[in-house]
Design a protein around this motif. Structure first.
Motif, short mmCIF file in Angstrom:
data_model
loop_
_atom_site.label_atom_id
_atom_site.label_comp_id
_atom_site.label_asym_id
_atom_site.label_seq_id
_atom_site.Cartn_x
_atom_site.Cartn_y
_atom_site.Cartn_z
N HIS A 108 0.86 -1.18 0.00
CA HIS A 108 0.00 0.00 0.00
C HIS A 108 0.90 1.23 0.00
O HIS A 108 1.80 1.35 0.83
N GLN A 112 -2.55 5.88 -1.92
CA GLN A 112 -3.71 5.07 -1.52
C GLN A 112 -4.00 3.96 -2.51
O GLN A 112 -5.15 3.55 -2.70
N LEU A 114 -3.20 -0.07 -3.93
CA LEU A 114 -2.75 -1.40 -3.60
C LEU A 114 -2.10 -2.01 -4.84
O LEU A 114 -2.67 -1.94 -5.93
N MET A 140 -7.49 2.00 -3.49
CA MET A 140 -8.33 1.76 -2.32
C MET A 140 -9.05 3.03 -1.88
O MET A 140 -10.14 2.99 -1.33
N THR A 192 -8.29 1.34 8.47
CA THR A 192 -7.88 2.55 7.76
C THR A 192 -7.92 3.76 8.68
O THR A 192 -8.51 3.72 9.77
N ILE A 200 -8.68 -8.37 1.94
CA ILE A 200 -8.32 -8.74 0.58
C ILE A 200 -8.22 -10.26 0.54
O ILE A 200 -7.46 -10.85 1.31
N ARG A 234 -11.57 3.28 -9.10
CA ARG A 234 -10.68 2.19 -8.68
C ARG A 234 -9.44 2.04 -9.55
O ARG A 234 -8.65 1.14 -9.32
N ASP A 256 -14.04 -5.18 -6.89
CA ASP A 256 -14.51 -4.24 -5.87
C ASP A 256 -15.65 -4.88 -5.09
O ASP A 256 -16.76 -5.02 -5.59
#
Length: 299
Positions: A108, A112, A114, A140, A192, A200, A234, A256
Protein backbone atom coordinates in the motif's frame (compact mmCIF):
# COMPACT_ATOMS: atom_id res chain seq x y z
CA UNK A 1 21.71 2.07 13.75
CA UNK A 2 18.95 4.59 14.41
CA UNK A 3 15.36 4.27 15.67
CA UNK A 4 13.93 0.75 15.55
CA UNK A 5 10.97 0.57 13.15
CA UNK A 6 10.46 -3.20 12.96
CA UNK A 7 11.05 -6.16 15.26
CA UNK A 8 10.43 -9.81 14.34
CA UNK A 9 11.38 -13.36 15.33
CA UNK A 10 13.23 -15.71 12.97
CA UNK A 11 13.36 -19.49 13.46
CA UNK A 12 15.89 -21.46 11.44
CA UNK A 13 16.98 -25.02 12.23
CA UNK A 14 15.42 -24.81 15.71
CA UNK A 15 17.38 -21.66 16.53
CA UNK A 16 15.45 -18.49 17.38
CA UNK A 17 16.84 -15.09 16.47
CA UNK A 18 15.65 -11.48 16.55
CA UNK A 19 15.33 -9.49 13.33
CA UNK A 20 15.72 -5.75 13.88
CA UNK A 21 14.91 -3.06 11.34
CA UNK A 22 16.50 0.27 12.23
CA UNK A 23 17.16 3.11 9.84
CA UNK A 24 18.40 1.57 6.59
CA UNK A 25 19.77 -1.55 8.30
CA UNK A 26 18.27 -5.01 8.87
CA UNK A 27 20.23 -7.00 11.43
CA UNK A 28 19.78 -10.56 12.67
CA UNK A 29 20.68 -10.83 16.35
CA UNK A 30 21.26 -14.00 18.42
CA UNK A 31 21.15 -14.19 22.21
CA UNK A 32 24.10 -15.80 23.94
CA UNK A 33 26.45 -15.24 26.88
CA UNK A 34 24.07 -12.66 28.31
CA UNK A 35 24.06 -10.37 25.27
CA UNK A 36 22.80 -10.00 21.70
CA UNK A 37 25.33 -10.75 18.96
CA UNK A 38 24.85 -9.72 15.34
CA UNK A 39 25.05 -12.74 13.02
CA UNK A 40 23.72 -11.23 9.79
CA UNK A 41 22.72 -7.96 8.17
CA UNK A 42 21.27 -6.34 5.05
CA UNK A 43 21.54 -2.70 4.00
CA UNK A 44 18.37 -1.20 2.52
CA UNK A 45 18.34 1.97 0.43
CA UNK A 46 16.54 4.52 2.60
CA UNK A 47 14.58 3.40 5.67
CA UNK A 48 13.11 0.07 6.75
CA UNK A 49 9.35 0.57 7.11
CA UNK A 50 8.25 -2.99 7.90
CA UNK A 51 9.54 -6.58 7.79
CA UNK A 52 7.16 -9.49 7.18
CA UNK A 53 8.61 -12.97 7.81
CA UNK A 54 7.40 -16.36 6.59
CA UNK A 55 9.68 -19.34 7.19
CA UNK A 56 13.15 -17.99 6.28
CA UNK A 57 11.92 -15.46 3.72
CA UNK A 58 11.74 -11.71 4.38
CA UNK A 59 9.46 -9.17 2.76
CA UNK A 60 11.04 -5.80 3.46
CA UNK A 61 9.23 -2.58 2.68
CA UNK A 62 11.40 0.49 2.27
CA UNK A 63 9.80 3.81 3.17
CA UNK A 64 10.92 5.34 -0.16
CA UNK A 65 12.04 2.42 -2.31
CA UNK A 66 9.20 -0.15 -2.49
CA UNK A 67 9.62 -3.87 -1.69
CA UNK A 68 12.64 -6.15 -1.29
CA UNK A 69 12.33 -9.96 -1.15
CA UNK A 70 15.11 -11.61 0.88
CA UNK A 71 16.03 -15.08 2.09
CA UNK A 72 18.03 -16.10 5.17
CA UNK A 73 20.70 -18.71 4.41
CA UNK A 74 21.71 -20.64 7.49
CA UNK A 75 24.80 -22.16 5.85
CA UNK A 76 26.69 -18.87 5.73
CA UNK A 77 24.33 -16.84 7.96
CA UNK A 78 23.56 -14.25 5.33
CA UNK A 79 20.57 -12.28 4.07
CA UNK A 80 20.41 -12.53 0.28
CA UNK A 81 18.30 -10.37 -2.02
CA UNK A 82 16.20 -12.54 -4.36
CA UNK A 83 14.17 -9.82 -6.09
CA UNK A 84 12.83 -6.31 -5.62
CA UNK A 85 10.38 -3.84 -7.09
CA UNK A 86 12.40 -1.31 -9.08
CA UNK A 87 9.72 1.39 -9.07
CA UNK A 88 10.61 4.12 -6.50
CA UNK A 89 7.45 4.01 -4.39
CA UNK A 90 6.75 5.25 -0.88
CA UNK A 91 5.47 2.28 1.12
CA UNK A 92 2.99 2.56 3.97
CA UNK A 93 2.21 -1.15 4.54
CA UNK A 94 2.90 -4.61 3.12
CA UNK A 95 1.47 -8.09 3.58
CA UNK A 96 1.09 -11.60 2.15
CA UNK A 97 -1.82 -13.42 0.54
CA UNK A 98 -1.73 -17.02 -0.67
CA UNK A 99 -3.93 -19.65 -2.23
CA UNK A 100 -2.57 -23.18 -2.40
CA UNK A 101 1.04 -22.96 -3.53
CA UNK A 102 0.74 -19.47 -5.01
CA UNK A 103 1.76 -16.46 -2.96
CA UNK A 104 1.55 -12.75 -3.69
CA UNK A 105 2.88 -9.66 -1.94
CA UNK A 106 0.47 -6.80 -1.26
CA UNK A 107 1.76 -3.27 -0.75
CA UNK A 108 0.00 0.00 0.00
CA UNK A 109 1.59 3.25 -1.13
CA UNK A 110 1.36 6.98 -0.44
CA UNK A 111 -1.28 7.52 -3.16
CA UNK A 112 -3.71 5.07 -1.52
CA UNK A 113 -3.07 2.33 -4.09
CA UNK A 114 -2.75 -1.40 -3.60
CA UNK A 115 -0.24 -3.30 -5.75
CA UNK A 116 0.02 -7.09 -5.98
CA UNK A 117 3.49 -8.43 -6.77
CA UNK A 118 4.86 -11.93 -7.26
CA UNK A 119 8.27 -13.53 -7.22
CA UNK A 120 8.33 -15.30 -10.61
CA UNK A 121 11.91 -16.10 -11.70
CA UNK A 122 10.75 -17.77 -14.94
CA UNK A 123 8.60 -14.85 -16.06
CA UNK A 124 10.04 -12.75 -18.90
CA UNK A 125 9.04 -9.54 -17.06
CA UNK A 126 11.17 -10.55 -14.05
CA UNK A 127 14.46 -9.55 -15.74
CA UNK A 128 16.10 -12.87 -15.08
CA UNK A 129 14.34 -13.32 -11.74
CA UNK A 130 15.60 -10.27 -9.85
CA UNK A 131 12.44 -8.15 -10.30
CA UNK A 132 9.10 -8.60 -8.56
CA UNK A 133 6.36 -8.83 -11.19
CA UNK A 134 3.22 -6.72 -10.76
CA UNK A 135 0.09 -8.87 -11.29
CA UNK A 136 -2.70 -6.47 -10.28
CA UNK A 137 -3.37 -3.01 -8.88
CA UNK A 138 -6.28 -1.21 -7.26
CA UNK A 139 -7.04 2.23 -5.87
CA UNK A 140 -8.33 1.76 -2.32
CA UNK A 141 -9.09 5.45 -1.76
CA UNK A 142 -8.09 5.50 1.90
CA UNK A 143 -4.89 5.14 3.90
CA UNK A 144 -3.76 2.20 6.02
CA UNK A 145 -0.55 1.48 7.89
CA UNK A 146 -0.82 -2.27 8.46
CA UNK A 147 -1.82 -5.36 6.47
CA UNK A 148 -2.24 -8.50 8.63
CA UNK A 149 -2.69 -12.03 7.30
CA UNK A 150 -5.45 -14.37 8.47
CA UNK A 151 -6.67 -17.82 7.49
CA UNK A 152 -9.71 -17.75 5.22
CA UNK A 153 -12.34 -20.11 6.59
CA UNK A 154 -14.78 -22.04 4.47
CA UNK A 155 -18.48 -21.24 4.92
CA UNK A 156 -18.92 -24.86 6.08
CA UNK A 157 -16.67 -24.14 9.08
CA UNK A 158 -17.40 -20.47 9.66
CA UNK A 159 -20.77 -20.94 11.39
CA UNK A 160 -19.77 -24.05 13.33
CA UNK A 161 -19.46 -23.83 17.13
CA UNK A 162 -17.25 -26.95 17.16
CA UNK A 163 -14.79 -26.31 14.35
CA UNK A 164 -12.51 -29.30 15.02
CA UNK A 165 -15.30 -31.88 15.09
CA UNK A 166 -16.95 -30.32 12.02
CA UNK A 167 -13.66 -30.44 10.14
CA UNK A 168 -13.19 -34.11 11.09
CA UNK A 169 -16.73 -34.94 9.91
CA UNK A 170 -16.21 -33.13 6.60
CA UNK A 171 -12.96 -35.00 5.98
CA UNK A 172 -14.75 -38.30 6.59
CA UNK A 173 -17.39 -37.40 4.01
CA UNK A 174 -14.91 -35.97 1.49
CA UNK A 175 -11.28 -37.10 1.59
CA UNK A 176 -10.22 -34.09 -0.52
CA UNK A 177 -11.69 -31.52 1.89
CA UNK A 178 -8.95 -29.30 3.24
CA UNK A 179 -6.53 -30.19 0.44
CA UNK A 180 -7.95 -28.01 -2.32
CA UNK A 181 -6.45 -24.58 -3.00
CA UNK A 182 -9.60 -22.79 -1.76
CA UNK A 183 -9.22 -24.59 1.59
CA UNK A 184 -5.66 -23.31 1.95
CA UNK A 185 -6.07 -19.57 1.60
CA UNK A 186 -4.60 -16.72 3.58
CA UNK A 187 -6.11 -13.26 3.17
CA UNK A 188 -5.11 -9.91 4.65
CA UNK A 189 -7.18 -7.54 6.75
CA UNK A 190 -6.59 -3.89 7.48
CA UNK A 191 -7.98 -0.90 9.30
CA UNK A 192 -7.88 2.55 7.76
CA UNK A 193 -7.25 6.04 9.05
CA UNK A 194 -10.89 7.01 8.45
CA UNK A 195 -12.18 4.24 10.73
CA UNK A 196 -13.20 1.58 8.20
CA UNK A 197 -12.15 -2.07 8.08
CA UNK A 198 -11.56 -4.26 5.03
CA UNK A 199 -10.01 -7.45 3.73
CA UNK A 200 -8.32 -8.74 0.58
CA UNK A 201 -9.11 -12.35 -0.37
CA UNK A 202 -7.53 -14.49 -3.14
CA UNK A 203 -10.12 -16.16 -5.41
CA UNK A 204 -10.16 -19.17 -7.70
CA UNK A 205 -10.14 -18.41 -11.42
CA UNK A 206 -13.79 -19.45 -12.12
CA UNK A 207 -15.04 -17.37 -9.18
CA UNK A 208 -12.90 -14.41 -10.20
CA UNK A 209 -14.18 -14.31 -13.78
CA UNK A 210 -17.79 -14.79 -12.67
CA UNK A 211 -17.61 -11.92 -10.18
CA UNK A 212 -15.70 -9.77 -12.68
CA UNK A 213 -18.54 -10.19 -15.17
CA UNK A 214 -21.06 -9.45 -12.42
CA UNK A 215 -19.18 -6.31 -11.40
CA UNK A 216 -19.15 -5.11 -15.00
CA UNK A 217 -22.90 -5.50 -15.58
CA UNK A 218 -23.77 -4.08 -12.14
CA UNK A 219 -21.62 -1.00 -12.80
CA UNK A 220 -23.65 -0.38 -15.97
CA UNK A 221 -27.09 -1.42 -14.70
CA UNK A 222 -27.20 0.20 -11.24
CA UNK A 223 -27.19 3.87 -10.41
CA UNK A 224 -24.05 5.16 -8.75
CA UNK A 225 -23.78 7.94 -6.21
CA UNK A 226 -23.59 11.38 -7.86
CA UNK A 227 -23.34 9.64 -11.26
CA UNK A 228 -19.67 8.84 -10.58
CA UNK A 229 -17.87 5.95 -12.25
CA UNK A 230 -16.83 2.95 -10.13
CA UNK A 231 -14.27 1.95 -12.75
CA UNK A 232 -12.59 5.35 -12.81
CA UNK A 233 -12.47 5.53 -9.00
CA UNK A 234 -10.68 2.19 -8.68
CA UNK A 235 -8.04 2.85 -11.34
CA UNK A 236 -4.44 2.95 -10.12
CA UNK A 237 -3.40 6.53 -9.23
CA UNK A 238 -0.07 7.47 -10.75
CA UNK A 239 2.59 9.87 -9.61
CA UNK A 240 5.42 11.51 -11.53
CA UNK A 241 7.87 9.23 -9.76
CA UNK A 242 6.04 6.08 -10.82
CA UNK A 243 5.80 6.51 -14.60
CA UNK A 244 3.03 9.09 -14.49
CA UNK A 245 3.25 9.68 -18.24
CA UNK A 246 2.33 6.09 -19.14
CA UNK A 247 -1.34 5.19 -19.44
CA UNK A 248 -1.24 1.58 -20.63
CA UNK A 249 0.43 -0.12 -17.68
CA UNK A 250 -2.49 -0.55 -15.27
CA UNK A 251 -2.97 -4.23 -14.41
CA UNK A 252 -6.39 -4.00 -12.66
CA UNK A 253 -7.31 -7.61 -11.73
CA UNK A 254 -9.06 -6.78 -8.44
CA UNK A 255 -12.81 -7.06 -7.77
CA UNK A 256 -14.51 -4.24 -5.87
CA UNK A 257 -16.39 -5.95 -3.04
CA UNK A 258 -18.46 -2.81 -2.38
CA UNK A 259 -20.05 -3.26 -5.82
CA UNK A 260 -20.64 -7.02 -6.03
CA UNK A 261 -21.99 -7.26 -2.46
CA UNK A 262 -24.87 -4.98 -3.49
CA UNK A 263 -26.21 -7.99 -5.41
CA UNK A 264 -27.39 -9.52 -2.12
CA UNK A 265 -29.76 -6.62 -1.37
CA UNK A 266 -31.35 -6.43 -4.82
CA UNK A 267 -34.91 -7.70 -5.50
CA UNK A 268 -35.08 -11.25 -6.86
CA UNK A 269 -36.18 -10.21 -10.40
CA UNK A 270 -33.15 -7.93 -10.71
CA UNK A 271 -30.87 -10.65 -9.35
CA UNK A 272 -32.20 -13.09 -11.95
CA UNK A 273 -31.70 -10.57 -14.77
CA UNK A 274 -28.12 -9.79 -13.72
CA UNK A 275 -27.21 -13.47 -13.19
CA UNK A 276 -28.66 -14.53 -16.55
CA UNK A 277 -26.82 -11.71 -18.33
CA UNK A 278 -23.49 -13.27 -17.27
CA UNK A 279 -24.60 -16.83 -18.00
CA UNK A 280 -24.95 -17.86 -14.36
CA UNK A 281 -27.66 -18.41 -11.76
CA UNK A 282 -28.67 -16.51 -8.64
CA UNK A 283 -27.83 -19.49 -6.43
CA UNK A 284 -24.31 -19.84 -7.81
CA UNK A 285 -23.58 -16.13 -7.46
CA UNK A 286 -24.93 -16.10 -3.90
CA UNK A 287 -22.75 -19.10 -3.02
CA UNK A 288 -19.67 -17.26 -4.33
CA UNK A 289 -20.55 -14.14 -2.33
CA UNK A 290 -21.13 -16.23 0.81
CA UNK A 291 -17.70 -17.84 0.47
CA UNK A 292 -16.17 -14.43 -0.13
CA UNK A 293 -17.81 -12.97 2.97
CA UNK A 294 -16.70 -15.89 5.17
CA UNK A 295 -13.14 -15.79 3.81
CA UNK A 296 -12.90 -12.07 4.54
CA UNK A 297 -14.11 -12.41 8.13
CA UNK A 298 -11.51 -12.33 10.87
CA UNK A 299 -13.59 -13.34 13.91
Amino acid sequence: LGPVTSLSSLKSEDVYRIVVGAGAEVTVEQWGSGKLTQVGFYHAHMQVQEIVLFKTFFLLSDAYDSLHFLVWRESDKSLTLLAKDYEPTQMFASGLISRGGAMSFVCHDDRQNLSFLQYAPTDAAARGGNKLVCRADFHMGTQTTSLRSHWSQSSLLFNSCTTNSTLAALKQQDTLFGRLDDDQRFAVNFGTTDGSFGAIVPLSEPTYWRLTALQSVMSNALESNCALSHRAWRLFRRSTRRAGCRNNDRKKGVIDGDVVMKFVDLPLPEQEDLASSIGSTVGLVMDNLLELGCAASVV
